[in-house]
Design an enzyme around this catalytic site. Sequence first.
Site, PDB file in Angstrom:
ATOM      1  N   THR B 144       0.826  -1.218   0.000  1.00 29.85           N
ATOM      2  CA  THR B 144       0.000   0.000   0.000  1.00 29.85           C
ATOM      3  C   THR B 144       0.857   1.264   0.000  1.00 29.85           C
ATOM      4  O   THR B 144       1.868   1.341   0.662  1.00 29.85           O
ATOM      5  CB  THR B 144      -0.899  -0.009   1.249  1.00 29.85           C
ATOM      6  N   GLY B 183       2.821  -2.825   8.332  1.00 27.20           N
ATOM      7  CA  GLY B 183       3.114  -3.096   9.729  1.00 27.20           C
ATOM      8  C   GLY B 183       4.565  -3.490   9.924  1.00 27.20           C
ATOM      9  O   GLY B 183       5.222  -3.964   8.992  1.00 27.20           O
ATOM     10  N   GLU B 427      -7.183  -5.678   3.447  1.00 31.96           N
ATOM     11  CA  GLU B 427      -7.427  -6.820   2.554  1.00 31.96           C
ATOM     12  C   GLU B 427      -8.583  -6.543   1.601  1.00 31.96           C
ATOM     13  O   GLU B 427      -9.369  -7.431   1.293  1.00 31.96           O
ATOM     14  CB  GLU B 427      -7.671  -8.108   3.349  1.00 31.96           C
TER      15      GLU B 427
END
Lengths: 627, 665
Positions: B144, B183, B427
């Site tokens: 992303t 993350g 997702e």
Amino acid sequence: PPRALVINDPDFQHEDLNFLSRSQRYEQAIRKSSLMVLKLREYGITDPDEIYWFKSFVHRGRPEPLDLHLGMFLPTLLTQATPEQQDRFFMPAWNLEIIGTYAQTEMGHGTHLRGLETTATYDPATQEFILNSPTVTSIKWWPGGLGKTSNHAIVLAQLYTQGQCKGLHAFIVPIRQLGTHEPLPGITVGDIGPKFGYDEMDNGYLKMDNFRIPRENMLMKYAQVEPDGTYVKPLSDKLTYGTMVFIRSLIVGDSARSLSRACTIAIRYSAVRHQSELKPGEPEPQILDYQTQQYKLFPLLATAYAFHFVGAYIKDTYHRISGDIHEGDLSELPELHALTAGLKAFTSWTANAGIEECRMACGGHGYSRCSGIPDIYVTFTPSCTYEGENTVMMLQTARFLVKSYTQVSSGQQVTGMVSYLNDLSRQRIQPQHVAARSVAVRINDPVSLVEAYKARAARLVEAAAKNLQAELNHRKSKEDAWNRTSVDLVRASEAHCHYVIVKLFTAKLAEISNAAVRAVLTELCLLYALYGISKNTGDFLQAGILTDAQITQVNQRVKELLAIIRPNAVALVDSFDFHDVHLGSVLGRYDGNVYENMFEWAKKSPLNKTEVHESFHKHLKPMQSKL
Amino acid sequence: HPQVQGSLLGSVNPDLASERQTASFSVEKLTAWLDGGTEHTRLRRAVVEAIECDPVFSRENQYFESQNERYEAAVRKAVHLQKKMDEMGWTENGPEFKALSGDLAFLLHRIFTRSISMLGSDQQIAKWIPLATQYQLIGSYAQTELGHGTYLQGLETTAVFDITTQEFVLNTPNISAMKWWPGDMGRSATHTVVFAQLYVNGKCYGLHPFIVQIRSLQDHSLCPGITAGDIGPKMNFEHIDNGYLMLQNVRVPRENMLSKFCEVQPDGTYVRRGSQKINYFTMTTVRISLILDEVVIPLMKACTIAIRYSVVRRQSKLKPGEQEAKILDYQTQQEKLLPQLAAAYAFYFISDYLQELFDRGYREIQRKNFDMLPELHAFSSGFKAMVTQYSTSAVEICLRACGGHGYSLLSGLPSLYTKIVASCIYEGENTILFLQTARFLIKCFMAASTGQPVPPSVTYLAAVTPEKCPAKNKLDFLSPDIYTEAYQHMAARLINSTAAKLQDLVQSGVKKHDAWNQCTVQLAQAAKAHCHYITVKNFAETVEKLETQPGIQKIMKHLCDLFALHGIFSNAGVFLHDGYISGAQMDMVTASYLDLLAVIRKDAVPLVDAFDFTDKTLNSALGSYDGQVYQRLYEWAQKSPTNKQISPAYERYLKPLLHKTLSKL
């Protein structure tokens, strides 16, 4: 002073609150509140509306520890204290030698006030009240400013005198030592811990063990306890309605404002964000050009406008009749009270869900604190609970509706917003009424849509009232019957409130003199009304108010309106006129420079304070060397 | 939480105890059935026990910690877990892992490893996997960007092949191309898999994965050309260092492009091998597994907390002269909570259904048969969207049903909500996922109406059903055949009418993509209706298979009825629209639905007890097994730093304010 002067005042600047701990946020809020009080005096601001705006610029619309002092403690002294009590408490409180809060809610009871357990027992021997928190559930819990800030509290307690309970009364209770700020003996006080939001507020707990206060500390403008313990009743108990109406009208206004802020952010961001493709080969379109995105946001925009008008209406009505209230004429209060209860619930529920929809319409970035919407949401969501839990509020409105319906059934006429119920008795003579009327609804005419909403409300009120009667006929007790009908009753209240809102929005259009403004607001009003129908088609179909074909037209018209409103969408949120500082959102900036500023914002995150985080030396490195 | 002397904690509140005495079924049997057998229950409990008795994994202070403290705790726990896994022989996919309910770092490290295993060549796997498993490096997965999420083709990061040095040169060409959200990348990761547009000789070959080192393995400082950091506070996941990453002429060797499916040869020739379709499969796997772990489990926890609290909280009176009533005895409270409980069960079963569908699909794929992929992809998308959306609103209802106390972090509900709400976005953004499902359904509908074969799950699109619902009284609506058929009819009608509308538009000269955009609101609604129908159908079939366990079957049947009727009651319009259900029948539905609330009310507490969450797992002052709500709230509040540490606010600001010396500030 002009808004920019307050917003840019160097005394009110600080690090982004998102990067501070709870303790730090509390400290900043206290610092600003202290300075704010000084500056209010300096500027000579005393008008409540002006104080409200000043405060909202200083605190950027966020709660602060002196809210209860300014908003509840001082006003309660003004309205419920005797002249002698005002002499003793008001000026010290005005000068903030006394900082007070309003301690009503307990751990075990909120909206159901009669259930509160704190006791104040009168002791004629010493002419004192003895305050006690007899159980864990009776501990005062939630009052703002109670945990760390206040040195006094107005405590609501069950009054016992001459061996009898006289119900809830208010007492001025000192809780901390002036000078050292240490809790007084017999007082246990503290902060209730972290919450979803309200980080800068020290919501507190208060436990009292045989704590004595002089007789003169009971607020005695209305009810009194004489030195020998004789209890003197207040003249009317409807007076408290006035305050409740006022506070609930503020929540309706707050629903409008909070939803407007979220809409501003989501709509501006949707004009800046480009994604995917609508037409092969063309550049990525603004996400606001997708029908699904418009369908998420524009009905909420229309709702925000609708709620603004509703909030203004209630406030005006309250001011209009508050003169009557002072004169002792309380005749209009019951209806207004019933209406504001329902509208408080209806608008806060809708805004609560709407804010979250706005946030999710911003995708992943909406989830970051930098979007500002998480903050709007967590600050707003408790209004579904405080000042009256929403379901309980809806049932209060329902009680009024059922009462009005019963009056109509027994041949009486009712007036005001419920006067549509009068028609029901007339229709009963012609059983085929509804089907005959359905074709009459014109889906492009707001006035005609008001009629459709009216018919739906009438039908649901009638259905709920009949179901209630059927339960009663089954020899159920009144309370059982009420409980077994309560889902129907809430639906009836919702339909009634929905009708009132569509009606008020429609009525507002006629007052707009500027043709272009009227045109765009008429589109929003139509969207609000038609979207409401498309989300509740079951009610309109089942009652025969609209046909299948009309519902299909309604759904189609909603989509056409989305495209019509699209060119004005950003202008419509710009009109809310939120200052960037007030909006507190990187995604919703007026200049739309979203991505650069997200990066600047992130660099200030506490995790970025050092290039290499200490966890590397403490945990990661030792692990790597061991494996 | 240590017991305070004289504390009531541990002895069960009589208001909760009484609920457990009247259960109509055996809680233990239901738990075992949900677990898939008593042996599974025993194993799960042993694992939970092993983890919860380890003080390093304690979550006692979770609600009081800052972002920095949460991050540090997550790293500490992840490191400890690694040690413990080695000691105890636990595996990555074992039950132990699931028993840790949060606050763990290195989740993306696992995705890093998985992506190398799936997308890497044999040599790449041999080189990187051992380093990753031994934590010689910490990985992340950077897809992303600031400007693009679900729409992957829009990603802007570039990787240009430099034939002279045999390297790829990676760049972030502008600010919106910065990697954002991955993350573990903000502070922890040393390496990451970067997705970038591949350019060879000026030609763009689309997105490809590259392994990029971002931090020094010696002192953890950033590598040259790398700008990286934490993206700042979020609604939840304070313990995870979601990060940003900017690349300026960062060079990686040619061997760092993951090349199981595509390779750039030394001379710059681009070679593609195998099927790209398998990439879909990774997304499908993740979407299906997140439904249970990230969505259904949190929903079950929220139901447990709200329902237990609702029998402890007494408010107002139902009958004059009696004790105040438990709030769960109010019809409005039942109407808030019991449908959410039914949904938790419904989604637990649908997750089983999807897992089976997935296993079947996987077996086919191993036989090189990719026929099931479109169906799997459509189902995983639609159900991910429906279950996350429904459950998010369900958890929020639970939160608000707990009144003021639900708003305290100590209730546990705000963190469940802020966690589950993220699943609506990650997702795949839900609206986009619904539209993907809709595309599949429209295709199947077209095929089915021209007599071509379609997957069994969608044959109903061409089935002939009666025009009117045959129910004659309210009891008829407790028949699964009646309501399943109503759902089937409704879903088929919505898909059918949307397809017709699309066709009309195209025939009237509107371009295909414009027509599609004009129908997206309807398309999303149709996809949701399909998923709702399958969920009801699957629930009914699950109940049917329970005939050997009549005690459980009876209560599950009630829940299934409630789930189905709640859906009709709350979406009355779409069932009434073409007259399939009449106005009079809708009144029957409402009556049956409201009757069911009172029936399920009696088993509400046993039904959440059966989820078998420990108090430590719930970490809620309102939802503990013993129901000592008020005592626990009071004791936990004492631990708040605001009560333990002296705030400088008093000395600095309050005192001068109270003593009129503020002007000296």
